[in-house]
Design an enzyme around this catalytic site. Structure first.
Site, PDB file in Angstrom:
ATOM      1  N   LYS A   1       0.363  -1.182   0.081  1.00 18.40           N
ATOM      2  CA  LYS A   1      -0.169  -0.031   0.078  1.00 18.40           C
ATOM      3  C   LYS A   1       0.329   1.137  -0.214  1.00 18.40           C
ATOM      4  O   LYS A   1       1.584   1.735   0.910  1.00 18.40           O
ATOM      5  CB  LYS A   1      -0.731  -0.257   1.141  1.00 18.40           C
ATOM      6  CG  LYS A   1      -1.633   0.898   1.349  1.00 18.40           C
ATOM      7  CD  LYS A   1      -2.584   0.856   2.566  1.00 18.40           C
ATOM      8  CE  LYS A   1      -3.570   2.645   2.502  1.00 18.40           C
ATOM      9  NZ  LYS A   1      -4.476   2.626   3.254  1.00 18.40           N
TER      10      LYS A   1
ATOM     11  N   LYS B   1      -2.186  -1.242  -4.010  1.00 21.63           N
ATOM     12  CA  LYS B   1      -2.883  -0.047  -3.729  1.00 21.63           C
ATOM     13  C   LYS B   1      -2.301   0.556  -3.393  1.00 21.63           C
ATOM     14  O   LYS B   1      -1.031   0.998  -3.293  1.00 21.63           O
ATOM     15  CB  LYS B   1      -3.567  -0.216  -2.295  1.00 21.63           C
ATOM     16  CG  LYS B   1      -4.242   0.960  -2.588  1.00 21.63           C
ATOM     17  CD  LYS B   1      -4.933   0.740  -0.748  1.00 21.63           C
ATOM     18  CE  LYS B   1      -5.699   2.223  -0.524  1.00 21.63           C
ATOM     19  NZ  LYS B   1      -6.048   1.892   0.767  1.00 21.63           N
TER      20      LYS B   1
HETATM   21  C1  PBG Z   1      -7.526   3.299   5.951  1.00 20.74           C
HETATM   22  C2  PBG Z   1      -7.555   2.958   4.040  1.00 20.74           C
HETATM   23  C3  PBG Z   1      -7.620   4.284   2.868  1.00 20.74           C
HETATM   24  C4  PBG Z   1      -7.963   3.571   1.616  1.00 20.74           C
HETATM   25  C5  PBG Z   1      -8.834   2.456   2.085  1.00 20.74           C
HETATM   26  N1  PBG Z   1      -8.048   2.543   3.076  1.00 20.74           N
HETATM   27  C6  PBG Z   1      -7.096   5.419   3.141  1.00 20.74           C
HETATM   28  C7  PBG Z   1      -5.803   5.897   3.383  1.00 20.74           C
HETATM   29  O1  PBG Z   1      -4.998   4.748   3.499  1.00 20.74           O
HETATM   30  O2  PBG Z   1      -6.246   7.000   3.192  1.00 20.74           O
HETATM   31  C8  PBG Z   1      -8.262   4.256   0.394  1.00 20.74           C
HETATM   32  C9  PBG Z   1      -9.004   4.236  -0.379  1.00 20.74           C
HETATM   33  C10 PBG Z   1      -9.715   4.329  -1.494  1.00 20.74           C
HETATM   34  O3  PBG Z   1      -9.011   5.556  -1.864  1.00 20.74           O
HETATM   35  O4  PBG Z   1     -10.482   4.626  -2.505  1.00 20.74           O
HETATM   36  N2  PBG Z   1      -6.540   3.070   6.060  1.00 20.74           N
END
Ligand code: PBG
Length: 324
Positions: A195, A248
């Site tokens: 991520k 992601k």
């Molecule tokens: C929570 C989380 C996030 C997303 C999914 N789980 C946001 C972040 O890390 O700031 C992002 C999903 C999206 O942008 O569609 N940690």
């Protein structure tokens, strides 16, 4: 020498020929639809930066889940907007919390739908970070216990799968241990393994009310410049017991999806995130692009890169388009 004997255009002449030699077909079978659950009843508030996506109370979530099921989409992932926030994100553990109640509602209705939950603290902490703090430092090990309690409470409410998105070290192992200790050894973990610290999460932070109140997430989410490090993150999550690994965002990281697909023999998921969705929607609303064509092309690209599971806000639209 190859021309005129070789003419690749021969197989592109008609749709019958093109579809005969098509390498990838889109299917709803691998799609997961993200949803935002808020407290109350009869609430359905559109996220301004994400047309077609809503913050909804449990009753409305259930209604939309019926639609998701009828469209042949196999699963949803739930994000919670709690009633209250504190420094530890304690409201994420409540048996009667927003997500827990929404799961129970969906399960009671006996929908044929996988209910997956996002496991993280950022939606539940008043500072908006994905872990607990010591001063302005995001503390790793103290966060693990809260995350694993949260995963356990989701499993108790009936979640079919949990998906930790916090990027703390060791969280997959901590969650696996906790779930197993309480006899939830059959609940799989889909780990947000690679991520990245991305500007593409902007609209989500409006949707989930989870923007960090100071600083940024660079001390836990990955540096966009790194590819080898993603392989290490995936390997560690698998050692700790992840069943599915995720990359992601999706579009700026198609190379990472391909690398993970080639190196690891486990299911690979990609999250086509909020900013990727909002850009398409905004351009389509301006008639600058053909939305259907662009969305199908994007999802084909993510699949071609090697993801067999895609979390996408476009899931319902695509399911409708594929039916017609
Ligand atoms: C929570 C989380 C996030 C997303 C999914 N789980 C946001 C972040 O890390 O700031 C992002 C999903 C999206 O942008 O569609 N940690």
């Amino acid at each position: 020498m190859s021309f005129p004997v070789n003419r690749p255009r021969r197989l592109r002449r008609t749709e019958k020929l093109r579809s005969l030699v098509r390498e990838h077909w889109l299917s709803t079978a691998g799609y997961i639809y993200p949803m935002f659950v808020c407290p109350g009843t009869k609430i359905r508030k559109e996220v301004s930066s994400m047309p077609g996506i809503y913050q909804q109370s449990g009753d409305q979530i259930l209604e939309e889940c019926r639609e998701v099921e009828s469209l042949g989409i196999p699963g949803v992932i739930l994000f919670g907007l709690p009633e209250s926030k504190d420094a530890q994100g304690k409201s994420s553990l409540a048996a009667d919390g927003v997500v827990q109640r929404a799961i129970e509602g969906i399960k009671k209705a006996k929908l044929d739908l996988l209910v997956i939950t996002d496991v993280c603290l950022c939606e539940y902490t008043d500072h908006g970070h994905c872990g607990v703090l010591a001063g302005s430092e995001i503390v790793n090990d103290a966060t693990l216990e809260i995350l694993s309690e949260q995963a356990l409470s989701h499993a108790r409410a009936g979640a079919d799968m949990v998906a930790p998105s916090d990027m703390m070290d060791g969280r997959v192992g901590a969650i696996r241990t906790k779930l197993d200790k309480h006899k939830f050894e059959n609940v799989p973990i889909m780990a947000y393994s690679a991520k990245y610290c991305s500007g593409f999460y902007g609209p989500f932070r409006e949707a989930a009310q989870s923007a960090p109140q100071f600083g940024d997430r660079r001390s836990y989410q990955m540096d966009p410049a790194n590819a080898r490090e993603a392989m290490r993150e995936v390997a560690l999550d698998l050692e700790e017991g992840a069943d599915i690994v995720m990359v992601k965002p999706a579009l700026p990281y198609l190379d990472i999806i391909r690398m993970v697909r080639d190196r690891f023999d486990v299911p690979v998921a990609a999250y086509n995130v909020s900013g990727e969705y909002s850009m398409v929607k905004a351009a389509a609303q301006n008639n600058w692009i053909d939305e259907k064509r662009v969305v199908l092309e994007i999802l084909t690209g993510i699949q071609r890169a090697g993801a067999e599971i895609v979390l996408t806000y476009h899931a319902k639209d695509v399911a409708r388009w594929l039916k017609t």
